[in-house]
Design an enzyme around this catalytic site. Sequence first.
Site, PDB file in Angstrom:
ATOM      1  N   TYR A 199     -42.821 -24.091 -17.241  1.00 38.12           N
ATOM      2  CA  TYR A 199     -42.019 -23.135 -16.471  1.00 38.12           C
ATOM      3  C   TYR A 199     -41.013 -23.886 -15.597  1.00 38.12           C
ATOM      4  CZ  TYR A 199     -45.238 -19.275 -17.664  1.00 38.12           C
ATOM      5  OH  TYR A 199     -45.994 -18.323 -18.322  1.00 38.12           O
TER       6      TYR A 199
ATOM      7  N   HIS B  39     -51.244 -22.464 -24.154  1.00 36.44           N
ATOM      8  CA  HIS B  39     -50.137 -21.497 -24.027  1.00 36.44           C
ATOM      9  C   HIS B  39     -49.942 -20.746 -25.351  1.00 36.44           C
ATOM     10  CE1 HIS B  39     -46.276 -21.098 -21.382  1.00 36.44           C
ATOM     11  NE2 HIS B  39     -46.649 -19.933 -21.840  1.00 36.44           N
TER      12      HIS B  39
ATOM     13  N   TYR C  17     -34.105   1.408 -15.930  1.00 37.94           N
ATOM     14  CA  TYR C  17     -33.271   1.551 -17.134  1.00 37.94           C
ATOM     15  C   TYR C  17     -33.306   3.011 -17.591  1.00 37.94           C
ATOM     16  CZ  TYR C  17     -33.976  -3.432 -16.848  1.00 37.94           C
ATOM     17  OH  TYR C  17     -34.020  -4.715 -16.385  1.00 37.94           O
TER      18      TYR C  17
ATOM     19  N   THR D 273     -37.741 -10.500  -6.457  1.00 38.36           N
ATOM     20  CA  THR D 273     -37.474 -10.377  -5.022  1.00 38.36           C
ATOM     21  C   THR D 273     -38.774  -9.999  -4.316  1.00 38.36           C
ATOM     22  OG1 THR D 273     -37.016  -8.003  -5.054  1.00 38.36           O
ATOM     23  CG2 THR D 273     -35.155  -9.464  -5.559  1.00 38.36           C
TER      24      THR D 273
ATOM     25  N   GLN E 294     -39.471  -6.250  -4.608  1.00 34.88           N
ATOM     26  CA  GLN E 294     -40.109  -5.889  -5.882  1.00 34.88           C
ATOM     27  C   GLN E 294     -41.595  -6.232  -5.836  1.00 34.88           C
ATOM     28  OE1 GLN E 294     -38.117  -8.128  -8.971  1.00 34.88           O
ATOM     29  NE2 GLN E 294     -36.333  -6.780  -9.043  1.00 34.88           N
TER      30      GLN E 294
ATOM     31  N   GLU F 239     -43.619  -6.591  -3.253  1.00 32.61           N
ATOM     32  CA  GLU F 239     -44.379  -5.693  -2.365  1.00 32.61           C
ATOM     33  C   GLU F 239     -44.640  -4.364  -3.056  1.00 32.61           C
ATOM     34  OE1 GLU F 239     -43.183  -5.186   1.645  1.00 32.61           O
ATOM     35  OE2 GLU F 239     -43.045  -7.332   2.031  1.00 32.61           O
TER      36      GLU F 239
END
Length: 332
Positions: A64, A132, A230, A298, A301, A303
């Site tokens: 990552y 993975h 969306y 963010t 988002q 929370e």
Amino acid sequence: MDLDLDTVPMGRTGLEVSEIAFGTWRFGRETAAGNLEISRERGHDLLDTYEAAGGRFIDTANVYGGGVSEEWIGEWMEERNRDEFVIASKIFGSTREDDPNAGGLNRKHVRNQIDVMLDRLGTDYLDVLYIHRWDESTAARELMRTLNSLVEDGKVHYLGASTGRPNGWRIARANEIARQHGWVPFTVTQPRYSLVNREIEAEYMELCRERDIGIAPWSPLAQGFLTGKYERDADMPDDSTASDSDRWEENYLTETNFDVLDEVRDVAEEVGATEAQVALAYQLHHADVTAPIVGARTTDQLEENLRAATVSLSDEQFERLEASKADPYADI
Ligand SMILES: NC(=O)c1ccc[n+]([C@@H]2O[C@H](COP(=O)([O-])OP(=O)(O)OC[C@H]3O[C@@H](n4cnc5c(N)ncnc54)[C@H](OP(=O)(O)O)[C@@H]3O)[C@@H](O)[C@H]2O)c1
């Protein structure tokens, strides 16, 4: 944050993990369009938010952000008691171009990477090490022997299998080999699972249920689709990085998925929650799911997503959500 996430058992390991895990795939990640999804500072803010909500189950991988996800978690962890957190990471992806031994699950790569990862995370041990993906060129017996040695060395506590395709038979076979040799088996899996990606329900989930293997689903919000931002026949919203990604629109903005979203919206209205919270609450109410791994770009988002833990669904609402996808196995 006025929230205190509960813990849930990870299969039959005896380990308790937060009911919602926090995923750090987007730390330091550049989208196909070249935009940075989450900076170091934002990443640390997100970890602060997760911690403040009582979250202690952090998911990362050695690839990552080319390694910066583990590095940023390690820096953040310096001021904390590492033992209070459950840290999961993964190995498979290539870490050096043009070097065939610097990827996959061969013993050289796995044993080399585990030390690199522990160093980046600033810890002596991983709580969970996932493969993975499956490596077609490493025999299951060879793989399980290598992974077992990491547990014996004290570098890893539990083994997990993260999967792209829902090929549960591979887990069953590997665990049978481990059982025959007295090696440590996989006790947790990390498959894709969301209300619009249901392929694991065909048999993979049943395997995990039968063998007491935990399930920590990835992309439980279908990479943002289930947040409700969306709309059919509308332009992509500005507050989304999804349109930067290859084939996201083609994969997710389908009529079948919008039908699912309609049901999510109805239930959200009924329970006074957001679409994202209902999509996550579905997983929190699902008997076979251990802990969905939420992503967020963010802190707002995040929370919102963590508050899914406060949403209660009736059996009838759960069943409507479950029935909302016409053909749940269509993606197999
Ligand atoms: N094992 C694997 O192969 C694998 C694969 C994928 C992921 N994972 C793990 O799963 C974790 C979660 O994956 P994911 O990031 O795809 O999860 P996700 O929760 O399905 O999607 C997260 C994305 O959706 C949008 N979003 C999230 N909450 C929102 C909200 N409340 N309102 C509006 N938009 C919101 C954000 O993107 P935008 O703001 O850009 O829309 C965010 O980055 C990863 O971090 C990683 O740990 C594992």
